[in-house]
Design a protein around this motif. Sequence first.
Motif: not given
Length: 164
Positions: A58-67, A85-99
């Motif tokens: 559910l948290l990853i979703g179809r084709d990663g749509e939810v994550i 200059e204070e902005h940050a970029s966040y990558t959300i990872e779950l169950d190795g999906y992003r890798l």
Amino acid sequence: MSDEKKIQRGQQWLEKLLSLMSNPASVSAHKSDNYHEETDNYWLNIDQTNLSADQIDLLIGRDGEVIDAIQFLANSTLNINLEPEEHASYTIELDGYRLRREAELRSIAEEAIMEVRRTGREYEMKDLSSAERRQVHSLLKEYTDLETYSRGQEPDRRLVVRLR
């Protein structure tokens, strides 16, 4: 703002969102190599220990749509009212999906490189999120004989690779 503060903000925000979604989980985080040159990038890893397979799906979703949506929300809300200059970029990872997805994107990019070089014709990549398009743009930057650009409008925006 320090790296530690950016990490802590991201962890707290994501843990709160997961709790509100009835999927409570802890989040670990670390600073990564610069994914976007203009901002620091932090990986927020959702601990799946107490999540069921259905919750993970559910948290990853179809084709990663939810994550992808969670990641978009994180990046939008965590940078509100901050100086650039204070902005940050966040990558959300779950169950190795992003890798896993990064490996798929590298494979798709390599296929595009070979096809463009072989035929001389442009190669269009469909069905990539905006974050994935940025990732492929970044991956292909090192190839001086090629260029990339995006064509079309969401939800049918495509990444194009062609000879320079």
